[in-house]
Design a protein around this motif. Structure first.
Motif, PDB file in Angstrom:
ATOM      1  N   HIS A   1      17.659  81.405  -9.657  1.00  0.00           N
ATOM      2  CA  HIS A   1      17.451  80.159  -8.900  1.00  0.00           C
ATOM      3  C   HIS A   1      18.349  79.022  -9.395  1.00  0.00           C
ATOM      4  O   HIS A   1      18.211  77.895  -8.950  1.00  0.00           O
ATOM      5  CB  HIS A   1      15.988  79.698  -9.032  1.00  0.00           C
ATOM      6  N   VAL A   2      19.217  79.348 -10.355  1.00  0.00           N
ATOM      7  CA  VAL A   2      19.957  78.276 -11.029  1.00  0.00           C
ATOM      8  C   VAL A   2      21.467  78.435 -10.845  1.00  0.00           C
ATOM      9  O   VAL A   2      21.992  79.540 -10.827  1.00  0.00           O
ATOM     10  CB  VAL A   2      19.643  78.301 -12.550  1.00  0.00           C
ATOM     11  N   GLY A   3      22.142  77.304 -10.686  1.00  0.00           N
ATOM     12  CA  GLY A   3      23.598  77.277 -10.762  1.00  0.00           C
ATOM     13  C   GLY A   3      23.933  76.407 -11.959  1.00  0.00           C
ATOM     14  O   GLY A   3      23.281  75.382 -12.177  1.00  0.00           O
ATOM     15  N   TYR A   4      24.943  76.799 -12.747  1.00  0.00           N
ATOM     16  CA  TYR A   4      25.216  76.061 -13.988  1.00  0.00           C
ATOM     17  C   TYR A   4      26.686  75.681 -14.089  1.00  0.00           C
ATOM     18  O   TYR A   4      27.574  76.517 -13.892  1.00  0.00           O
ATOM     19  CB  TYR A   4      24.814  76.933 -15.182  1.00  0.00           C
TER      20      TYR A   4
ATOM     21  N   LEU B   1      34.426  87.266  -7.592  1.00  0.00           N
ATOM     22  CA  LEU B   1      33.798  87.925  -8.744  1.00  0.00           C
ATOM     23  C   LEU B   1      32.363  87.420  -8.913  1.00  0.00           C
ATOM     24  O   LEU B   1      31.426  88.214  -9.101  1.00  0.00           O
ATOM     25  CB  LEU B   1      34.612  87.665 -10.023  1.00  0.00           C
ATOM     26  N   CYS B   2      32.186  86.109  -8.807  1.00  0.00           N
ATOM     27  CA  CYS B   2      30.842  85.520  -8.946  1.00  0.00           C
ATOM     28  C   CYS B   2      29.913  86.045  -7.845  1.00  0.00           C
ATOM     29  O   CYS B   2      28.736  86.297  -8.092  1.00  0.00           O
ATOM     30  CB  CYS B   2      30.909  83.997  -8.888  1.00  0.00           C
ATOM     31  N   ALA B   3      30.462  86.191  -6.639  1.00  0.00           N
ATOM     32  CA  ALA B   3      29.646  86.681  -5.516  1.00  0.00           C
ATOM     33  C   ALA B   3      29.172  88.110  -5.784  1.00  0.00           C
ATOM     34  O   ALA B   3      28.026  88.461  -5.479  1.00  0.00           O
ATOM     35  CB  ALA B   3      30.456  86.618  -4.226  1.00  0.00           C
ATOM     36  N   VAL B   4      30.048  88.918  -6.373  1.00  0.00           N
ATOM     37  CA  VAL B   4      29.676  90.307  -6.706  1.00  0.00           C
ATOM     38  C   VAL B   4      28.592  90.297  -7.786  1.00  0.00           C
ATOM     39  O   VAL B   4      27.593  91.015  -7.692  1.00  0.00           O
ATOM     40  CB  VAL B   4      30.922  91.105  -7.181  1.00  0.00           C
ATOM     41  N   ILE B   5      28.788  89.445  -8.794  1.00  0.00           N
ATOM     42  CA  ILE B   5      27.826  89.371  -9.916  1.00  0.00           C
ATOM     43  C   ILE B   5      26.438  88.946  -9.396  1.00  0.00           C
ATOM     44  O   ILE B   5      25.421  89.440  -9.873  1.00  0.00           O
ATOM     45  CB  ILE B   5      28.317  88.361 -10.992  1.00  0.00           C
ATOM     46  N   THR B   6      26.427  88.021  -8.438  1.00  0.00           N
ATOM     47  CA  THR B   6      25.137  87.527  -7.935  1.00  0.00           C
ATOM     48  C   THR B   6      24.566  88.409  -6.817  1.00  0.00           C
ATOM     49  O   THR B   6      23.559  88.045  -6.206  1.00  0.00           O
ATOM     50  CB  THR B   6      25.259  86.078  -7.396  1.00  0.00           C
TER      51      THR B   6
ATOM     52  N   ILE C   1      31.722  73.480  -9.952  1.00  0.00           N
ATOM     53  CA  ILE C   1      30.626  73.131  -9.041  1.00  0.00           C
ATOM     54  C   ILE C   1      30.532  74.174  -7.925  1.00  0.00           C
ATOM     55  O   ILE C   1      29.441  74.605  -7.543  1.00  0.00           O
ATOM     56  CB  ILE C   1      30.815  71.717  -8.463  1.00  0.00           C
ATOM     57  N   ALA C   2      31.696  74.597  -7.427  1.00  0.00           N
ATOM     58  CA  ALA C   2      31.704  75.598  -6.340  1.00  0.00           C
ATOM     59  C   ALA C   2      31.008  76.887  -6.794  1.00  0.00           C
ATOM     60  O   ALA C   2      30.160  77.423  -6.076  1.00  0.00           O
ATOM     61  CB  ALA C   2      33.138  75.882  -5.912  1.00  0.00           C
ATOM     62  N   GLN C   3      31.354  77.366  -7.989  1.00  0.00           N
ATOM     63  CA  GLN C   3      30.715  78.609  -8.463  1.00  0.00           C
ATOM     64  C   GLN C   3      29.215  78.402  -8.689  1.00  0.00           C
ATOM     65  O   GLN C   3      28.417  79.299  -8.446  1.00  0.00           O
ATOM     66  CB  GLN C   3      31.418  79.204  -9.695  1.00  0.00           C
ATOM     67  N   ALA C   4      28.857  77.195  -9.133  1.00  0.00           N
ATOM     68  CA  ALA C   4      27.440  76.942  -9.411  1.00  0.00           C
ATOM     69  C   ALA C   4      26.608  76.900  -8.127  1.00  0.00           C
ATOM     70  O   ALA C   4      25.426  77.244  -8.124  1.00  0.00           O
ATOM     71  CB  ALA C   4      27.290  75.631 -10.182  1.00  0.00           C
ATOM     72  N   LEU C   5      27.245  76.495  -7.033  1.00  0.00           N
ATOM     73  CA  LEU C   5      26.514  76.390  -5.756  1.00  0.00           C
ATOM     74  C   LEU C   5      26.566  77.674  -4.932  1.00  0.00           C
ATOM     75  O   LEU C   5      25.913  77.783  -3.898  1.00  0.00           O
ATOM     76  CB  LEU C   5      27.103  75.251  -4.914  1.00  0.00           C
TER      77      LEU C   5
ATOM     78  N   ILE D   1      29.209  81.406 -17.773  1.00  0.00           N
ATOM     79  CA  ILE D   1      28.966  81.209 -16.336  1.00  0.00           C
ATOM     80  C   ILE D   1      28.445  82.495 -15.707  1.00  0.00           C
ATOM     81  O   ILE D   1      27.463  82.489 -14.955  1.00  0.00           O
ATOM     82  CB  ILE D   1      30.255  80.711 -15.637  1.00  0.00           C
ATOM     83  N   LEU D   2      29.098  83.613 -16.041  1.00  0.00           N
ATOM     84  CA  LEU D   2      28.701  84.884 -15.416  1.00  0.00           C
ATOM     85  C   LEU D   2      27.302  85.309 -15.871  1.00  0.00           C
ATOM     86  O   LEU D   2      26.519  85.840 -15.073  1.00  0.00           O
ATOM     87  CB  LEU D   2      29.726  85.980 -15.729  1.00  0.00           C
ATOM     88  N   LEU D   3      26.977  85.072 -17.138  1.00  0.00           N
ATOM     89  CA  LEU D   3      25.649  85.458 -17.637  1.00  0.00           C
ATOM     90  C   LEU D   3      24.555  84.619 -16.974  1.00  0.00           C
ATOM     91  O   LEU D   3      23.476  85.131 -16.669  1.00  0.00           O
ATOM     92  CB  LEU D   3      25.575  85.321 -19.163  1.00  0.00           C
ATOM     93  N   THR D   4      24.858  83.344 -16.737  1.00  0.00           N
ATOM     94  CA  THR D   4      23.840  82.508 -16.079  1.00  0.00           C
ATOM     95  C   THR D   4      23.750  82.827 -14.582  1.00  0.00           C
ATOM     96  O   THR D   4      22.865  82.328 -13.895  1.00  0.00           O
ATOM     97  CB  THR D   4      24.125  80.999 -16.263  1.00  0.00           C
ATOM     98  N   LYS D   5      24.665  83.648 -14.101  1.00  0.00           N
ATOM     99  CA  LYS D   5      24.583  84.090 -12.700  1.00  0.00           C
ATOM    100  C   LYS D   5      23.785  85.387 -12.587  1.00  0.00           C
ATOM    101  O   LYS D   5      23.689  85.970 -11.516  1.00  0.00           O
ATOM    102  CB  LYS D   5      25.978  84.327 -12.134  1.00  0.00           C
ATOM    103  N   GLY D   6      23.296  85.872 -13.709  1.00  0.00           N
ATOM    104  CA  GLY D   6      22.459  87.069 -13.662  1.00  0.00           C
ATOM    105  C   GLY D   6      23.168  88.330 -14.128  1.00  0.00           C
ATOM    106  O   GLY D   6      22.608  89.423 -14.038  1.00  0.00           O
TER     107      GLY D   6
END
Lengths: 298, 254
Positions: A76-79, A98-103, A143-147, B101-106
């Motif tokens: 539930h968090v973006g950092y 990459l972030c989209a794949v991770i999430t 900010i973009a990756q966090a959102l 960053i990646l770890l806080t993304k799960g």
């Protein structure tokens, strides 16, 4: 409340960095977390992200308890860290992929969401690798990756501290825009930044929250005082009004007058007219956050 | 694509962009060519460098000599270069903070370690196969290989030992979170194995045997069965260090 922090204490050896911190953050607000460098802001944020274990107390984000290490609440968090570090060989688009794949973002949503966010942070036209980015561009990508995963809570650690005025303004505008879809919790030691965009503010001092309130409440009128400026000099105005019984004093080329009721205000305006004093401006006397902080710290 | 594959792809991209792939291909190809080449030109070199009139009675080089060069160059130079190339896999990310960053993304912490291990495993396999296949091909071209025993199994022992050292490096690198941490732990581990090897009875189980015994396996001096226990212990230790790395990283404060 999207975040509930209950009696959180954090010790590093014998040093107590956070002492019984209690905080509740309402949804869809911008919550400013102010405090001097070393006050414990980053430590509390890292505890909220499960990157550091708390010594005692509990933290709940969107109903999920935060646990150290692997924590479900991070869904539930973006950092945005204070100095966001990315893989320098990726472009902004590749990094967000990459972030989209991770999430585990569904494939069909990725392209549109990434473009939407790059547009929001003004990096849609940038095709160069991240190694060529300025500090401000990195913050915007942060900010973009966090959102990206539409978080319920956006945690930003000092997002404006090392930026020039233009960069700061850009970040604050983006955070304000982000408020429509998330709750923003951002730490800063630049009080004017908090003042510009926050709905609520909490201040951490030596590991404890020393005040927490709505910014409008903090900025409320000070004992019904009003600030006047005139077409003549303020000293001349004060001498002309000296026989009046109102409490008056000069502050930064303006006359501060205490007018406790509407009748007093009307009466004062008549007195000004009688003395041919032309008002240039008039507004309620408010306390700047900085003044409030300084008073609290006294 | 799962987050594990996504992170593995990131590791692959990183290794390509930081020239690790290019360096591995170049260095280990050169090592592969060097082994038979040195053996082939040594008699000619000796003849040219000796004073005129000196009678040299050198035996003709054989496939065994080529493989002995392999066991001299690959475990020493090759393994050393490989460990150096991959000794900062974790510390670089921990020092820079790129994982936060990646770890806080799960991203699961175990995914980070297993993907990095898988990438190191892939590169070590690539390096080993390159050197082995090139050495094998040239040796088979120049000499009769039928006199060499257990070519594949002997090389497999060195391969497993390399994998063990890489895993120890990964653990040290994660534990100390510094570039030198992994190297230091690896050096200490190798020194410890050599100290243990002073006692002859340790030869029956010491994983160091996987590094020192293969040349003797080629001539049949060391039987295959003698390598079983060191092999099992090396594989067991490898898994202990891999699990230890995951366990330690799970508890690491970032």
């Amino acid at each position: 409340m999207v975040v509930s922090i209950n009696n959180v204490t954090k010790r590093f050896g014998a040093k107590e960095v956070l002492q019984n911190v209690n905080l509740a953050i309402p949804e869809n607000s911008i919550f400013g977390f102010v405090g001097a460098n070393g006050a414990g802001k980053t430590t509390l944020m890292k505890c909220m992200l499960g990157l550091l274990p708390v010594t005692s107390g509990t933290i709940t984000i969107a109903g999920e308890a935060v646990t150290f290490g692997q924590t479900k609440s991070n869904a539930h968090v973006g950092y945005l860290p204070d100095v966001p570090e990315f893989y320098p060989y990726y472009t902004a688009q590749e990094y967000l992929k990459l972030c989209a794949v991770i999430t585990n973002m569904p494939k069909r949503e990725r392209k549109q969401r990434i473009e939407e966010l790059l547009e929001l942070v003004g990096l849609i036209q940038t095709k160069s690798p991240i190694r060529t980015y300025s500090r401000g561009m990195k913050q915007r990508l942060g900010i973009a990756q966090a959102l990206l995963n539409r978080p319920k809570l956006l945690i930003c650690d000092e997002p404006t501290s090392a930026l020039d005025p233009v960069g700061r303004a850009q970040i604050l505008t983006i955070l304000q825009a982000a408020k429509s879809e998330t709750t923003v919790f951002f730490s800063t030691h630049i009080l004017s930044d908090a003042e510009q965009i926050c709905d609520r503010v909490a201040m951490l001092h030596e590991g404890t929250i020393i005040f927490e309130d709505e910014l409008t409440a903090l900025q409320q009128q000070v004992d019904h005082q009003f600030v006047f400026t005139f077409t003549t000099s303020v000293n001349q105005a004060l001498s002309q009004l000296s026989e009046l019984e109102h409490h008056m004093y000069i502050e930064e080329d303006a006359l501060i007058v205490q007018l406790s009721s509407e009748n007093e205000r009307l009466q004062f305006m008549r007195e000004l007219t009688d003395r041919n004093l032309v008002i240039q401006s008039m507004h309620p006397h408010t306390k700047l956050l900085e003044q409030v902080v300084l008073e609290v710290l006294k | 694509m799962s987050s594990w594959l996504g992170f593995l792809k990131k590791e692959w991209t990183e290794s390509v962009k930081s020239y690790k792939l290019l360096l591995t291909l170049l260095i280990f190809s050169v090592l592969g060519v060097m082994n038979p080449f040195i053996v082939k030109i040594t008699p000619t070199l000796m003849k040219n460098f000796m004073p005129e009139g000196t009678v040299l009675n050198l035996p003709d080089p054989t496939a065994i000599d080529s493989w002995l060069q392999f066991y001299k160059n690959f475990p020493q130079m090759g393994l050393f270069i490989f460990i150096l190339l991959f000794s900062t896999m974790m510390s670089k990310e921990l020092e820079k903070g790129t994982l936060v960053i990646l770890l806080t993304k799960g991203l699961r912490r175990s995914t980070v370690i297993t993907a990095k291990f898988a990438m190191g495993f892939t590169y070590w396999t690539l390096a080993f196969l390159l050197t082995f296949i090139i050495t094998y091909s040239y040796t088979a071209f120049y000499w009769d290989q039928s006199i060499v025993q257990h070519v594949f199994l002997a090389a497999g022992c060195v391969y497993v030992f390399g994998l063990l050292l890489f895993t120890i490096t990964l653990w040290g690198n994660t534990y100390f979170a510094s570039a030198y941490g992994g190297l230091l732990v690896t050096v200490v581990a190798v020194i410890a194995l050599f100290i243990v090897a002073i006692f002859p009875e340790s030869a029956s189980w010491n994983p160091l045997q996987l590094l020192t015994a293969p040349p003797h396996m080629l001539t049949g001096e060391v039987a295959l069965v003698e390598m079983r226990t060191p092999f099992i212990i090396a594989i067991g230790t490898l898994f202990i260090f891999l699990l230890g790395t995951i366990f330690h990283f799970n508890k690491k404060r970032l």
